[in-house]
Structure formats: structure tokens, C-alpha cells
Design an enzyme around this catalytic site. Structure first.
Site, PDB file in Angstrom:
ATOM      1  N   HIS A 334     -14.204  -1.351  -2.169  1.00 33.20           N
ATOM      2  CA  HIS A 334     -12.797  -0.938  -2.118  1.00 33.20           C
ATOM      3  C   HIS A 334     -11.977  -1.681  -3.171  1.00 33.20           C
ATOM      4  O   HIS A 334     -11.227  -1.063  -3.940  1.00 33.20           O
ATOM      5  CB  HIS A 334     -12.249  -1.217  -0.713  1.00 33.20           C
ATOM      6  CG  HIS A 334     -10.799  -0.892  -0.546  1.00 33.20           C
ATOM      7  ND1 HIS A 334     -10.364   0.240   0.110  1.00 33.20           N
ATOM      8  CD2 HIS A 334      -9.671  -1.548  -0.938  1.00 33.20           C
ATOM      9  CE1 HIS A 334      -9.044   0.270   0.111  1.00 33.20           C
ATOM     10  NE2 HIS A 334      -8.601  -0.818  -0.518  1.00 33.20           N
ATOM     11  N   GLU A 335     -12.119  -3.004  -3.223  1.00 34.98           N
ATOM     12  CA  GLU A 335     -11.327  -3.787  -4.179  1.00 34.98           C
ATOM     13  C   GLU A 335     -11.746  -3.494  -5.617  1.00 34.98           C
ATOM     14  O   GLU A 335     -10.912  -3.471  -6.525  1.00 34.98           O
ATOM     15  CB  GLU A 335     -11.462  -5.279  -3.871  1.00 34.98           C
ATOM     16  CG  GLU A 335     -11.073  -5.678  -2.455  1.00 34.98           C
ATOM     17  CD  GLU A 335      -9.670  -5.212  -2.062  1.00 34.98           C
ATOM     18  OE1 GLU A 335      -8.810  -5.077  -2.950  1.00 34.98           O
ATOM     19  OE2 GLU A 335      -9.441  -4.966  -0.862  1.00 34.98           O
ATOM     20  N   HIS A 338      -9.891  -0.544  -6.757  1.00 37.97           N
ATOM     21  CA  HIS A 338      -8.554  -0.844  -7.284  1.00 37.97           C
ATOM     22  C   HIS A 338      -8.645  -1.305  -8.740  1.00 37.97           C
ATOM     23  O   HIS A 338      -7.829  -0.908  -9.581  1.00 37.97           O
ATOM     24  CB  HIS A 338      -7.884  -1.924  -6.437  1.00 37.97           C
ATOM     25  CG  HIS A 338      -7.352  -1.430  -5.124  1.00 37.97           C
ATOM     26  ND1 HIS A 338      -6.649  -0.254  -4.998  1.00 37.97           N
ATOM     27  CD2 HIS A 338      -7.409  -1.958  -3.869  1.00 37.97           C
ATOM     28  CE1 HIS A 338      -6.300  -0.070  -3.732  1.00 37.97           C
ATOM     29  NE2 HIS A 338      -6.755  -1.095  -3.027  1.00 37.97           N
ATOM     30  N   HIS A 344      -4.769   3.931  -2.684  1.00 35.64           N
ATOM     31  CA  HIS A 344      -5.145   4.201  -1.298  1.00 35.64           C
ATOM     32  C   HIS A 344      -5.034   5.701  -1.026  1.00 35.64           C
ATOM     33  O   HIS A 344      -4.108   6.371  -1.492  1.00 35.64           O
ATOM     34  CB  HIS A 344      -4.246   3.431  -0.336  1.00 35.64           C
ATOM     35  CG  HIS A 344      -4.527   1.964  -0.331  1.00 35.64           C
ATOM     36  ND1 HIS A 344      -3.580   1.024   0.020  1.00 35.64           N
ATOM     37  CD2 HIS A 344      -5.654   1.263  -0.643  1.00 35.64           C
ATOM     38  CE1 HIS A 344      -4.114  -0.185  -0.076  1.00 35.64           C
ATOM     39  NE2 HIS A 344      -5.368  -0.057  -0.472  1.00 35.64           N
TER      40      HIS A 344
END
EC number: 3.4.24.-
Length: 824
Positions: A334-335, A338, A344
């Protein structure tokens, strides 16, 4: 007996419900006994680089009333060629080493009979990991020390008791960095196919803090945990045509190198500042991820910089919040998303996650629910493709050194390596009909299998667009008709005018653009008077600059987290990541008409622009940032003077000068070969003619022995000669012919024997032994002596006289016990 065996096998594969929970973190699970399928026979003595764990392995296990067959292959691309580990020795010194024999037990694969299934497990001490069937994600881990055949727990992620986790990247900060997004931008992708672009690679460096080390207890446990996590992350990103390769691991087994705060934003800034100082001492990488055992405040389990991949801010921090490594793997994925520019999912209207709501959310959901995510949403993929269009993402196109991947070339790892023409993954996952997945060679009749210039197994014709122009400073690329890959990405010549500035290495740097990059959409360039200040460390300003190429001065926007600022009047200067200076105006930024910042000074455009570069392109191309001709569609480099079709046709036949050179070379080689053959033949002839010892009838020892010892009966016996010496018949009326030889006899010929009445002499008996070879003389053989007083020719035989002269024959050989020879 066979029925009993099948019954036992079925009993092994069916799950047994555990009577009690092994730990309080698991709400419901099934106990299974995995059964390893027998693999193909291999030699006992395996090569050392293969290690103890096989390349392929298959297991059968039962869960939820089904028997699942998992086919796994070792992830040979998990570790990069220069993978290093850094830790603190007992004496306090820092040690960085490249472990030998980097074998591991981490596998990826699929579930037999289930399309689009996936599996990622470790087999080091039992089976641990996950396998996905449809929308169901099953987790597995051992319950005892029984190894791979012992008791294991299989459960679904929603049955793992854990607190909800959220991402520390706020929606407000994401909105300011990424700007508004509409549903029209994120139309669903047709099907579930991979992007058609080239594979991208993230070279990852992982740091493990002291709290995580204390929690796991040993360096070996930390290493195993990290490899498990990265193996899962790599599997999650493969569906985006990405590979994640671990190039370095740093374990803080003694103490932390910077303060790891419960505030994730502070910890992230400390990580990036430390990385900026240590980057030259560490293995080169694209992204750094911290795994910490510190409990972050609130529900935050991860924090990252948005769209920071390939920059000095490319990194994130992750709390190891779950007993199962899949948990922290999903957080890291997930990070990292980014870092790759993803927002999101909840922030994008119309964003679609293909997962059922009850099965969980996609990876870029703002919070982690009761189950672990397993795929990226449509809008995440669109964000990613948008980020890859930026020049900043160039580091992701650099594949690791394929010739030195740990484990060597392996067919089926999606890397086209030495000896391979293509690689579409293992046979069970390959969907590329142009590639033979078992041999990694092109299918029969195929010209290519990969690349944007490859279509239906054929190379696209020359001139077809393969990479469109992204902006004013970019150039479009075309297929050359010979290679399946699109040519290297090229940009407009440095100094080409663009929106408010001049192109520089594919970008259009302006003061306003730089201020927005640091301060958000509200950031603007400060007044021109602000740029006359030089800001020294400690916010000491001095006004003496005469141009706008010093410190970057901005106004408006939001102050970046973890950065100090220096305010002079309405001018805001931002410190660098390491805090030792202030952000400068980047090179290539416009500082006046026909002027750019270059090496800290405002200089004329000609500092990096050639005035006559495009003149070399014959009006069929333009000059690019490398000062090379970038040809229009259908024209051939390097000077765009010929059509690609003409060049390809000419390349099919050899040029005249090449043919002439080849003919001359052939003539020289034939001449040399003739000289060598002639010299060898001449040397053999000379060696035969070097004064051979002549063997003549007159020198035959048998002749002398017969003449001196035993007189012939009624006349002279014919002298004995060797088997290869022939003497012609001589009649009495013919004169004796002397041999035509220049060799003078050293002794006179023997006198003819006197006719005496005596019994015939006994002929000696010889054993069957091969006669000694002699050199045949080059002159005529000698003539036997003529009997004195010979009468007329052809006299009739008389009593006591010998018959006509005949050629000398070798002695008659008799076996022992044979009688005496009869007279002829």
C-alpha cells in the site's frame, strides 16, 4: 490393499477441526496435514548453488471441504545480484556483507484447476503464507514443529483477530498533491489483462529497527520475516507487470540509527534524512522501506511520500502490526503504491474494486478491514500508468543485472535471461502463445513474444507508433521494423521552448512548477526581489545575488512535513532533506529571455544547445537531448537521410566492398594452404631420397653362403634374393645387362661356381616369420652371372646339366618334419 491406501490418502487430505484454538489471535481455523507430491527423480549430488530446497514443489491440502493442489516454484528473483546485509558486530562496528550460498525457501505459484489463482508460501519450517482461490484468501501456518508434513492451521483472513489499521497519508494531503480526480479518468479496463507496456522493476532496500529485532529475537528470524514479506509484495505487484527485487537488508540489532518515533510522520522524515546521508554508502536502490516494531499512535500502520519513487524521498515506514507476515506485506504494498502516485480508492469517484465487498477491499483502500487485500483497483492502475509517463519514473525501467541474479538464469521467472528468447512465466501461468513456456524459446514461426513493437508474434512494420508524445518536451518513438522493443525514450533537445521555460532532459522546469512540487498546488514563485537573497545555513540571509539562480524562494501553499523553513519578508526558503542547506533553483530553469540556470548562474542557452544539430537530420528529424537526430516515422538513423525500407533492403545483401574483401581473403587463404601442402610434400620426397643403403643381388649374404659352402649340382645355383627383388630371365645368347646405376661396386662379383657332381645341397628351413622390409632401389635389378661356354640358344636339357635360367625365387620354406625338396 489399494483401496486402503486411497482411503488413508483421503484421510490425510481432509481437514480436521481443531478442538481448541492454539492462540487467542485466531478466531476459527482448520487443521490440515499437507502432503507433498513426489517430484521427478534427481541426482543425489545436487550442484551447490541449488541448495537444499528444490526448484519446484507441489503440496495437496484440504480446506473448506475441498482438496487444493498447490504447484510452487522458487522465487529466484527475490534477491538482487548485489544483495547485501548490514548489521552491527559484537565490537560495535558496522558490518556489510554479501552472504554466500543465497539459497532460500520462498515460493510462488498457483492452485491447480483454478484460473487466476495465486500462492505465496515459505517452506523453511513448515508451510507459511497464503493461497488465493477466486475471491477467497486462505492463510496457512504451522501449529507444531512437525515440518511440512505436520499439523497446520488454514484460515481466512477475516478470522484473524486484529485491530483495524489505517494509512497515515491523509486524504487532504493526497488531494492537494494529486489534485481532483473524476470518474471519467478511471474507466474500467477491459478484462483483467496485464498492461501492455514493458515490465518495471523496483529495487528495494529494507531497514529493520531495533524494536522489530527485539520482537523477533535473532538476525535469522528477521531475515526470514523480511524475505517472506518481500516475496508476498512481489506477488501482489506482478499483476501490474511489476517486479520487486530485494537488493539490501539492514538490521539494527544493537541500536537504532535514528529516532523511531510513535509519530509516523516524524519517523518517515528521520528515515529519509538518514537515507540522504547514507545513500552513497548503501547499495543503490529505488525505494527504501522501514519495518518497525514500534506501535504508531492511533490506528496508523504506515506512512509514505506520494509520487516520490525514484527521488530522494522515495520511502515509507511500516508497523509490523500482524502476526502473519501477509499483514505487513499488504501495508508495504500500500505505501509503495503511494510512492508510485496512487491515491486511496475512497477518494476517487467511480473507482471500482473487483473484490466482493464481503471478501475485502483492494490494496489502496484507506484502511485495512478484517481481511487482507489481494489486488489493485482500476483507479490505482490508472494512477500508476499516469506516474510512469513522467520522466521521473525512469529508474523503474532499469532491470536488475539479469546475468547475476541469485540462482542464475531460470526459465519461467518472467526475466528474459542468457540463452532465452522469451519468458512468459511458468507453464501454468503463461498465456503467451508466441513463447514456449517450457523451453523459453520462441514458438514455431514466431518472430517475437514480448515488446510494444510485437503484435501477433510478428514484429510491427517500421514507422508504427510505439510510444506517444507525453508533453511538449517529449518525442514520440516508432518501431524500426526489426526489433520487438520500442526504441529508447528520447526527449526534445535541451533549450527547446516549452510552457514558460525551456526543455531540460525531458522536463520543463519553471519556478512555479518547483514551488508547487514542494508546497502543493497553492505554492507560487516569490517576487523577483526575493531571489536576490542568498540564504546561508542557520537562516542567515545576505542580499547580493544579481540573478535568479540561487535559493528557491516560494510563497503560499502548505509547508512540507519535516522540513524547516527560513522566512525573509514574504520569501520562504525550504531546507534540503538532510537539513544542511536550502533547496536551490534546479538547473535548466528559465531565468530570463534565452537564458537558463546552469551551475548556479544565469547563462545563455548555448551552454547546452548545439546550433547546427538539427541541420544534420536532412529535414526528416529533429535533434534530441543527446544531440542525436531523432528521425520522423519511416526514416533511418543516424542522419535520417534514408528510408528504413531502403536500409533494410540493403542490409539483406552484402555491400560491394565487403564482397571484395571476402574474395581477397579467400584467395590469400587458398594460397597459404597450397604453400603449406607443397612444403610438406617436398619434405617427404627429400626424406625418401637421402642416400638409401642399396640392397643388390651381389651383396646378398645368402648368395655368398651358397657359393662358398656347397657347390651346386651340375652348375651354379641361382643366388638367393629377397622376396621383393625380381631378376628377369636371361638367355645364353644375350649379353648380360648391367644395372643402370652410378654406384660403383666395391668388390668384384663372385666367380661362377665349378660344376661338380655332388648331392644337392639341403635347402634351409625357416620359421614363418615376416621378411624384413628393405627399400626398393631406384635402379634396375642386377643380372645373374652367365655360365661360361654357353652354346646356342635354347639347348635341350642334357644329363648333368641345368635347365633354362629362371628368375631367382626365395628359398622354399618347409615345416619341420617335411622331406627334402624335389628337384624342379
Amino acid at each position: 490393499m489399494r483401496g486402503l491406501g486411497l482411503w488413508l490418502l483421503g484421510a490425510m487430505m481432509l481437514p480436521a477441526i481443531a478442538p481448541s484454538r492454539p492462540w487467542a489471535l485466531m478466531e476459527q481455523y482448520e487443521v490440515v496435514l499437507p502432503w507433498r507430491l513426489p517430484g521427478p527423480r534427481v541426482r543425489r549430488a545436487l550442484p551447490s548453488h541449488l541448495g537444499l530446497h528444490p526448484e519446484r514443489v507441489s503440496y495437496v491440502l484440504g480446506a473448506t471441504g475441498h482438496n487444493f493442489t498447490l504447484h510452487l516454484r522458487k522465487n529466484r528473483d527475490l534477491l538482487g545480484s548485489g544483495y547485501t546485509e548490514t548489521y552491527t558486530a559484537a565490537n560495535g562496528s558496522e558490518v556489510t556483507e554479501q552472504p554466500r550460498g543465497q539459497d532460500h525457501c520462498f515460493y510462488q505459484g498457483h492452485v491447480e484447476g483454478y484460473p487466476d489463482s495465486a500462492a505465496s508460501l515459505s517452506t523453511c519450517a513448515g508451510l507459511r503464507g497464503f493461497f488465493q482461490v477466486g475471491s477467497d484468501l486462505h492463510l496457512i501456518e504451522p501449529l507444531d514443529e512437525g515440518g511440512e508434513g505436520g499439523r497446520h492451521a488454514v484460515y481466512q483472513a477475516e478470522h484473524l483477530l486484529q485491530t483495524a489499521g489505517t494509512c497515515g497519508v491523509s486524504d487532504d494531503s493526497l488531494g492537494s498533491l494529486l489534485g481532483p480526480r473524476t470518474a471519467a479518468v478511471f474507466r474500467p479496463r477491459p478484462g483483467d489483462s496485464l498492461p501492455s507496456r514493458e515490465t518495471r522493476y523496483v529495487e528495494l532496500y529494507v531497514v529493520v529497527d531495533n524494536a522489530e529485532f527485539q520482537m523477533l529475537g535473532s538476525e535469522a528470524a528477521v531475515r526470514h520475516r523480511v524475505l517472506e514479506v518481500v516475496n508476498h509484495v512481489d506477488k501482489l505487484y506482478q499483476k501490474l507487470n511489476f517486479r520487486v527485487v530485494l537488493v539490501g537488508l539492514e538490521i539494527w540489532n544493537s541500536q537504532d540509527r535514528f529516532h523511531v518515533s510513535p509519530d509516523p510522520s516524524v519517523t518517515l522524515e528521520n528515515l529519509l534524512t538518514w537515507q540522504a546521508r547514507q545513500r552513497t554508502r548503501r547499495h543503490l536502490h529505488d525505494n527504501v522501506q522501514l519495518i518497525t516494531g514500534v506501535d504508531f499512535t492511533g490506528t496508523t500502520v504506515g506512512f509514505a511520500r506520494v509520487s516520490a519513487m525514484c527521488s530522494h524521498s522515495s520511502g515509507a515506514v511500516n508497523q509490523d502490526h500482524s502476526k502473519n507476515p501477509v499483514g505487513v506485506a499488504c501495508t508495504m504494498a500500500h505505501e509503495m503504491g503511494h510512492n508510485l502516485g496512487m491515491d486511496h480508492d475512497e477518494n476517487v469517484q467511480g473507482c471500482r474494486c473487483q473484490e466482493r465487498f464481503e471478501a475485502g477491499r483492494c490494496i489502496m483502500a484507506g484502511s485495512i478491514g478484517s481481511s487482507f487485500p489481494r489486488m489493485f483497483s482500476d483507479c490505482s492502475q490508472a494512477y500508476l500508468e499516469s506516474f510512469l509517463e513522467r520522466p521521473q519514473s525512469v529508474c523503474l525501467a532499469n532491470a536488475p543485472d539479469l546475468s547475476h541474479l541469485v540462482g542464475g538464469p531460470v526459465c519461467g521467472n518472467l526475466f528474459v535471461e542468457r540463452g532465452e528468447q522469451c519468458d512468459c512465466g511458468p507453464p501454468e501461468d503463461c498465456r503467451n502463445r508466441c513463447c514456449n513456456s517450457t523451453t523459453c524459446q520462441l514458438a514455431e514461426g514466431a518472430q517475437c513474444a514480448h515488446g510494444t513493437c510485437c503484435q501477433e508474434c510478428k514484429v510491427k512494420p517500421a514507422g508504427e507508433l510505439c510510444r506517444p508524445k507525453k508533453d511538449m518536451c517529449d518525442l514520440e518513438e516508432f518501431c524500426d521494423g526489426r526489433h520487438p522493443e520500442c526504441p529508447e525514450d528520447a526527449f526534445q533537445e535541451n533549450g527547446t521552448p516549452c510552457s514558460g521555460g525551456y526543455c531540460y532532459n525531458g522536463a520543463c522546469p519553471t519556478l512555479a512548477q518547483q514551488c508547487q512540487a514542494f508546497w502543493g498546488p497553492g505554492g507560487q514563485a516569490a517576487e523577483e526581489s526575493c531571489f536576490s537573497y542568498d540564504i546561508l545555513p542557520g537562516c542567515k540571509a545576505s542580499r547580493y545575488r544579481a540573478d535568479m539562480c540561487g535559493v528557491l524562494q516560494c510563497k503560499g501553499g502548505q509547508q512540507p512535513l519535516g522540513r524547516a523553513i527560513c522566512i525573509v519578508d514574504v520569501c520562504h526558503a525550504l531546507t534540503t532533506e538532510d537539513g544542511t542547506a536550502y533547496e536551490p533553483v534546479p538547473e535548466g530553469t528559465r531565468c530570463g529571455p534565452e537564458k537558463v540556470c546552469w551551475k548556479g548562474r544565469c547563462q545563455d542557452l548555448h551552454v547546452y544547445r548545439s546550433s547546427n544539430c538539427s541541420a544534420q537530420c536532412h529535414n526528416h528529424g529533429v535533434c534530441n537531448h543527446k544531440q542525436e537526430c531523432h528521425c520522423h516515422a519511416g526514416w533511418a538513423p543516424p542522419h535520417c537521410a534514408k528510408l528504413l525500407t531502403e536500409v533494410h533492403a540493403a542490409s539483406g545483401s552484402l555491400p560491394v566492398f565487403v564482397v571484395v574483401v571476402l574474395v581477397l581473403l579467400a584467395v590469400v587463404l587458398v594460397t597459404l594452404a597450397g604453400i603449406i601442402v607443397y612444403r610438406k610434400a617436398r619434405s617427404r620426397i627429400l626424406s625418401r631420397n637421402v642416400a638409401p643403403k642399396t640392397t643388390m643381388g651381389r651383396s646378398n649374404p645368402l648368395f655368398h653362403q651358397a657359393a662358398s659352402r656347397v657347390p651346386a649340382k651340375g652348375g651354379a645355383p641361382a643366388p638367393s634374393r629377397g622376396p621383393q627383388e625380381l631378376v628377369p630371365t636371361t638367355h645364353p645368347g644375350q649379353p648380360a645387362r648391367h644395372p643402370a646405376s652410378s654406384v660403383a661396386l666395391k668388390r668384384p662379383p663372385p666367380a661362377p661356381p665349378v660344376t661338380v657332381s655332388s648331392p644337392p645341397f639341403p635347402v634351409p628351413v625357416y620359421t614363418r616369420q615376416a621378411p624384413k622390409q628393405v627399400i626398393k632401389p631406384t635402379f634396375a635389378p642386377p643380372v645373374p652371372p652367365v655360365k661360361p661356354g654357353a652354346g646356342a640358344a635354347n639347348p635341350g636339357p642334357a644329363e648333368g646339366a641345368v635347365g633354362p635360367k629362371v628368375a631367382l625365387k626365395p628359398p622354399i620354406q618347409r615345416k619341420q618334419g617335411a622331406g627334402a625338396p624335389t628337384a624342379p
